[in-house]
Write a protein that holds these residues in place. Structure first.
Motif, PDB file in Angstrom:
ATOM      1  N   GLU A  87       0.843  -1.205   0.000  1.00 42.47           N
ATOM      2  CA  GLU A  87       0.000   0.000   0.000  1.00 42.47           C
ATOM      3  C   GLU A  87       0.874   1.250   0.000  1.00 42.47           C
ATOM      4  O   GLU A  87       0.605   2.215  -0.710  1.00 42.47           O
ATOM      5  N   HIS A  88       1.929   1.244   0.787  1.00 44.33           N
ATOM      6  CA  HIS A  88       2.863   2.376   0.779  1.00 44.33           C
ATOM      7  C   HIS A  88       3.465   2.572  -0.615  1.00 44.33           C
ATOM      8  O   HIS A  88       3.585   3.703  -1.095  1.00 44.33           O
ATOM      9  N   LEU A  89       3.861   1.485  -1.266  1.00 39.84           N
ATOM     10  CA  LEU A  89       4.450   1.604  -2.602  1.00 39.84           C
ATOM     11  C   LEU A  89       3.478   2.249  -3.586  1.00 39.84           C
ATOM     12  O   LEU A  89       3.873   3.111  -4.389  1.00 39.84           O
ATOM     13  N   ARG A  90       2.223   1.832  -3.547  1.00 38.20           N
ATOM     14  CA  ARG A  90       1.235   2.417  -4.466  1.00 38.20           C
ATOM     15  C   ARG A  90       1.059   3.907  -4.217  1.00 38.20           C
ATOM     16  O   ARG A  90       0.866   4.694  -5.155  1.00 38.20           O
ATOM     17  N   ASN A  91       1.126   4.313  -2.969  1.00 33.66           N
ATOM     18  CA  ASN A  91       0.943   5.722  -2.642  1.00 33.66           C
ATOM     19  C   ASN A  91       2.179   6.557  -2.946  1.00 33.66           C
ATOM     20  O   ASN A  91       2.067   7.692  -3.420  1.00 33.66           O
ATOM     21  N   ILE A  92       3.360   6.005  -2.722  1.00 37.14           N
ATOM     22  CA  ILE A  92       4.584   6.725  -3.086  1.00 37.14           C
ATOM     23  C   ILE A  92       4.613   6.985  -4.588  1.00 37.14           C
ATOM     24  O   ILE A  92       5.050   8.040  -5.045  1.00 37.14           O
ATOM     25  N   ALA A  93       4.096   6.024  -5.360  1.00 35.90           N
ATOM     26  CA  ALA A  93       4.066   6.180  -6.821  1.00 35.90           C
ATOM     27  C   ALA A  93       3.186   7.353  -7.256  1.00 35.90           C
ATOM     28  O   ALA A  93       3.354   7.884  -8.358  1.00 35.90           O
ATOM     29  N   LEU A  94       2.247   7.773  -6.404  1.00 31.18           N
ATOM     30  CA  LEU A  94       1.371   8.896  -6.735  1.00 31.18           C
ATOM     31  C   LEU A  94       1.952  10.248  -6.330  1.00 31.18           C
ATOM     32  O   LEU A  94       1.403  11.288  -6.704  1.00 31.18           O
ATOM     33  N   VAL A 112       6.026   8.208  13.317  1.00 33.48           N
ATOM     34  CA  VAL A 112       5.276   6.975  13.545  1.00 33.48           C
ATOM     35  C   VAL A 112       3.978   7.028  12.738  1.00 33.48           C
ATOM     36  O   VAL A 112       3.232   8.010  12.799  1.00 33.48           O
ATOM     37  N   ALA A 113       3.712   5.970  11.990  1.00 30.90           N
ATOM     38  CA  ALA A 113       2.660   5.992  10.965  1.00 30.90           C
ATOM     39  C   ALA A 113       1.270   5.774  11.556  1.00 30.90           C
ATOM     40  O   ALA A 113       0.668   4.715  11.415  1.00 30.90           O
ATOM     41  N   MET A 114       0.765   6.809  12.190  1.00 28.89           N
ATOM     42  CA  MET A 114      -0.614   6.802  12.682  1.00 28.89           C
ATOM     43  C   MET A 114      -1.520   7.329  11.570  1.00 28.89           C
ATOM     44  O   MET A 114      -1.986   8.470  11.588  1.00 28.89           O
ATOM     45  N   GLU A 115      -1.779   6.477  10.574  1.00 26.81           N
ATOM     46  CA  GLU A 115      -2.473   6.917   9.364  1.00 26.81           C
ATOM     47  C   GLU A 115      -3.854   7.494   9.621  1.00 26.81           C
ATOM     48  O   GLU A 115      -4.306   8.376   8.885  1.00 26.81           O
ATOM     49  N   TYR A 116      -4.534   7.026  10.656  1.00 22.90           N
ATOM     50  CA  TYR A 116      -5.929   7.425  10.828  1.00 22.90           C
ATOM     51  C   TYR A 116      -6.089   8.927  11.012  1.00 22.90           C
ATOM     52  O   TYR A 116      -7.148   9.478  10.703  1.00 22.90           O
ATOM     53  N   ARG A 117      -5.086   9.604  11.517  1.00 23.15           N
ATOM     54  CA  ARG A 117      -5.145  11.063  11.641  1.00 23.15           C
ATOM     55  C   ARG A 117      -5.397  11.728  10.293  1.00 23.15           C
ATOM     56  O   ARG A 117      -5.930  12.840  10.249  1.00 23.15           O
ATOM     57  N   TYR A 118      -4.973  11.057   9.207  1.00 21.70           N
ATOM     58  CA  TYR A 118      -4.958  11.683   7.894  1.00 21.70           C
ATOM     59  C   TYR A 118      -6.070  11.199   6.977  1.00 21.70           C
ATOM     60  O   TYR A 118      -6.113  11.586   5.809  1.00 21.70           O
ATOM     61  N   MET A 119      -6.971  10.367   7.487  1.00 21.07           N
ATOM     62  CA  MET A 119      -8.173  10.077   6.722  1.00 21.07           C
ATOM     63  C   MET A 119      -8.940  11.382   6.545  1.00 21.07           C
ATOM     64  O   MET A 119      -9.191  12.090   7.533  1.00 21.07           O
ATOM     65  N   PRO A 120      -9.320  11.764   5.335  1.00 20.38           N
ATOM     66  CA  PRO A 120      -9.956  13.073   5.150  1.00 20.38           C
ATOM     67  C   PRO A 120     -11.135  13.356   6.077  1.00 20.38           C
ATOM     68  O   PRO A 120     -11.219  14.469   6.613  1.00 20.38           O
ATOM     69  N   TYR A 144      -1.732  11.058   2.141  1.00 19.88           N
ATOM     70  CA  TYR A 144      -1.588  12.359   2.800  1.00 19.88           C
ATOM     71  C   TYR A 144      -0.516  12.324   3.883  1.00 19.88           C
ATOM     72  O   TYR A 144       0.188  13.318   4.112  1.00 19.88           O
ATOM     73  N   GLN A 145      -0.371  11.190   4.519  1.00 15.86           N
ATOM     74  CA  GLN A 145       0.703  11.030   5.498  1.00 15.86           C
ATOM     75  C   GLN A 145       2.066  11.152   4.828  1.00 15.86           C
ATOM     76  O   GLN A 145       2.960  11.838   5.330  1.00 15.86           O
ATOM     77  N   LEU A 147       7.276  13.735   3.605  1.00 15.18           N
ATOM     78  CA  LEU A 147       8.238  14.269   2.636  1.00 15.18           C
ATOM     79  C   LEU A 147       8.614  15.714   2.946  1.00 15.18           C
ATOM     80  O   LEU A 147       9.756  16.131   2.707  1.00 15.18           O
ATOM     81  N   ASP A 148       7.689  16.496   3.488  1.00 14.25           N
ATOM     82  CA  ASP A 148       8.032  17.855   3.922  1.00 14.25           C
ATOM     83  C   ASP A 148       9.107  17.820   5.010  1.00 14.25           C
ATOM     84  O   ASP A 148      10.014  18.656   5.035  1.00 14.25           O
ATOM     85  N   VAL A 149       8.994  16.852   5.900  1.00 10.66           N
ATOM     86  CA  VAL A 149      10.002  16.698   6.962  1.00 10.66           C
ATOM     87  C   VAL A 149      11.359  16.354   6.353  1.00 10.66           C
ATOM     88  O   VAL A 149      12.391  16.926   6.726  1.00 10.66           O
ATOM     89  N   VAL A 150      11.373  15.419   5.412  1.00  7.50           N
ATOM     90  CA  VAL A 150      12.629  14.997   4.791  1.00  7.50           C
ATOM     91  C   VAL A 150      13.260  16.144   4.005  1.00  7.50           C
ATOM     92  O   VAL A 150      14.472  16.381   4.084  1.00  7.50           O
ATOM     93  N   ARG A 151      12.440  16.855   3.235  1.00  6.10           N
ATOM     94  CA  ARG A 151      12.964  17.911   2.355  1.00  6.10           C
ATOM     95  C   ARG A 151      13.366  19.165   3.121  1.00  6.10           C
ATOM     96  O   ARG A 151      14.385  19.789   2.833  1.00  6.10           O
ATOM     97  N   HIS A 152      12.553  19.537   4.101  1.00  5.94           N
ATOM     98  CA  HIS A 152      12.698  20.866   4.688  1.00  5.94           C
ATOM     99  C   HIS A 152      13.070  20.855   6.165  1.00  5.94           C
ATOM    100  O   HIS A 152      13.245  21.927   6.759  1.00  5.94           O
TER     101      HIS A 152
END
Length: 363
Positions: A18-25, A123-131, A319-320, A325-330
């Motif tokens: 699932e992560h791979l599919r999302n990184i591809a987007l 830490v990947a708490m994905e539920y925070r980012y469900m729209p 969305y997570q 990526l903002d953390v990694v880049r900036h």
């Protein structure tokens, strides 16, 4: 043109893919290397990320000098050991799948990482980012006037099959109230802006996996629970979990109430499980119910179809990753810290203990 951020991925089973599919987007991101010990999962992952190098072992991945960040999506019981290896060999920014750890004795190692790790760990708490949940969180204070009661209900499908059946056993997962419910304990702390002081739970294995046998061993993973949590602020929260309720219209339902009113979020389950005969899948909703003037207001929170199709978490994984990526880049701060991950596990372990002993657990 900005150079792509290059991920190294550790573990590419169901969630890793699932992560791979999302990184591809994502714009400006690619998967450069993968370590996945299961041959079938590695092959499936290479289809999703054909430009990635498949590494023979973790050491080979951590020896690479072309990575900008790491994603760890391996089985739960491997997380702490692999984080230790990353810290020793290649302490890059990490997106760390939940739960952060599975047993109380791991907490000291997490404390050491919190103190000494030189890069961000998200830490990947994905539920925070469900729209719909993000919209719920954005409107929470205005709608309630300050949350005093919070209820979270998840009625969903049973645990899916995983490689080696690792998720059928408490020793590998930390137990259902850690493995599954750390998401909800994280949301409790986030909504109430307070830390828990007491946990009471009733839980068990009632329906699922009772007729399964693996190498002569019957699964011991729980499928249902009630958990009540009291917070330092005086607020209270409750979790209701049922993992044999996949016929539900909504999978997650959140309700927060305060002196000004109530707000709810309704989140459908994965679209791939919605029955075709039932018509279109439900759209996520947020419902505002002020005390005055009375009258519920229903807001639909649709999710982009391409993002929704990339995983089972209502778009949250995409969305997570954007924020990570903002953390990694900036170099911005992680929104979900090791401390957040630690608290979510501590609450889950306390709930497991309470359910086993019949006693409230003080934190």
């Amino acid at each position: 043109m900005t150079q792509d951020i290059r991920y190294g991925v550790i573990g590419c089973g169901m969630m890793g893919q699932e992560h791979l599919r999302n990184i591809a987007l994502l714009d400006g991101a690619e998967v450069a290397a993968i370590y996945e010990p299961n041959a079938a999962m590695a092959a499936a992952s290479h289809v999703l990320a054909p430009g990635a190098v498949l590494c023979d072992d973790l050491d080979a991945l951590l020896s690479r000098d072309d990575l900008d960040c790491l994603l760890v999506a391996s089985p739960n019981h491997l997380h702490v050991e692999q984080l230790d290896a990353v810290a020793a060999r290649q302490p890059l920014p990490v997106l760390m799948e939940k739960p952060l750890y599975t047993a109380p004795q791991h907490a000291e190692r997490i404390a050491a990482l919190t103190r000494d790790y030189p890069a961000p760990i998200w830490v990947a708490m994905e539920y925070r980012y469900m729209p719909p949940i993000a919209a719920f969180l954005d409107r929470l204070d205005e709608a309630t006037g300050g949350v005093r009661m919070l209820s979270i209900r998840e009625h969903r499908f049973p645990f899916l099959p995983k490689i080696g059946h690792w998720n059928r056993f408490n020793r590998n997962t930390g137990g259902t109230l850690v493995e599954k419910c750390c998401h909800f304990f994280d949301l409790m702390r986030l909504c109430l802006r307070s830390d828990p002081v007491r946990v009471m739970a009733s839980a068990g294995q009632e329906v699922n996996h009772l007729d399964e046998l693996y190498d002569g061993e019957r699964p011991d993973i729980w499928d249902s629970a009630y958990v009540i949590v009291e917070f330092a602020s005086g607020a209270r929260a409750m979790l209701e979990l049922c993992m044999y309720a996949e016929g539900s219209r909504y999978q997650e339902e959140l309700s927060a109430t305060g002196p000004s009113g109530k707000i709810e979020a309704m989140v459908p389950g994965p679209g791939r499980f919605w029955p075709a005969h039932a018509g279109p899948a439900p759209v996520p909703q947020v419902v505002l119910s002020p005390r005055s003037p009375k009258g519920p207001q229903v807001l639909e929170i649709p999710v982009d179809a391409e993002i929704l199709a990339a995983g089972d978490h209502n778009g949250a994984t995409f969305y997570q990753h954007q924020r990570f990526l903002d953390v990694v880049r900036h170099g911005t701060s992680c929104e979900v810290t090791l401390a957040d991950g630690d608290w979510s596990v501590r609450m889950g372990l306390a709930a497991q203990q309470s359910a086993l002993t019949g006693q409230a657990v003080t934190l």
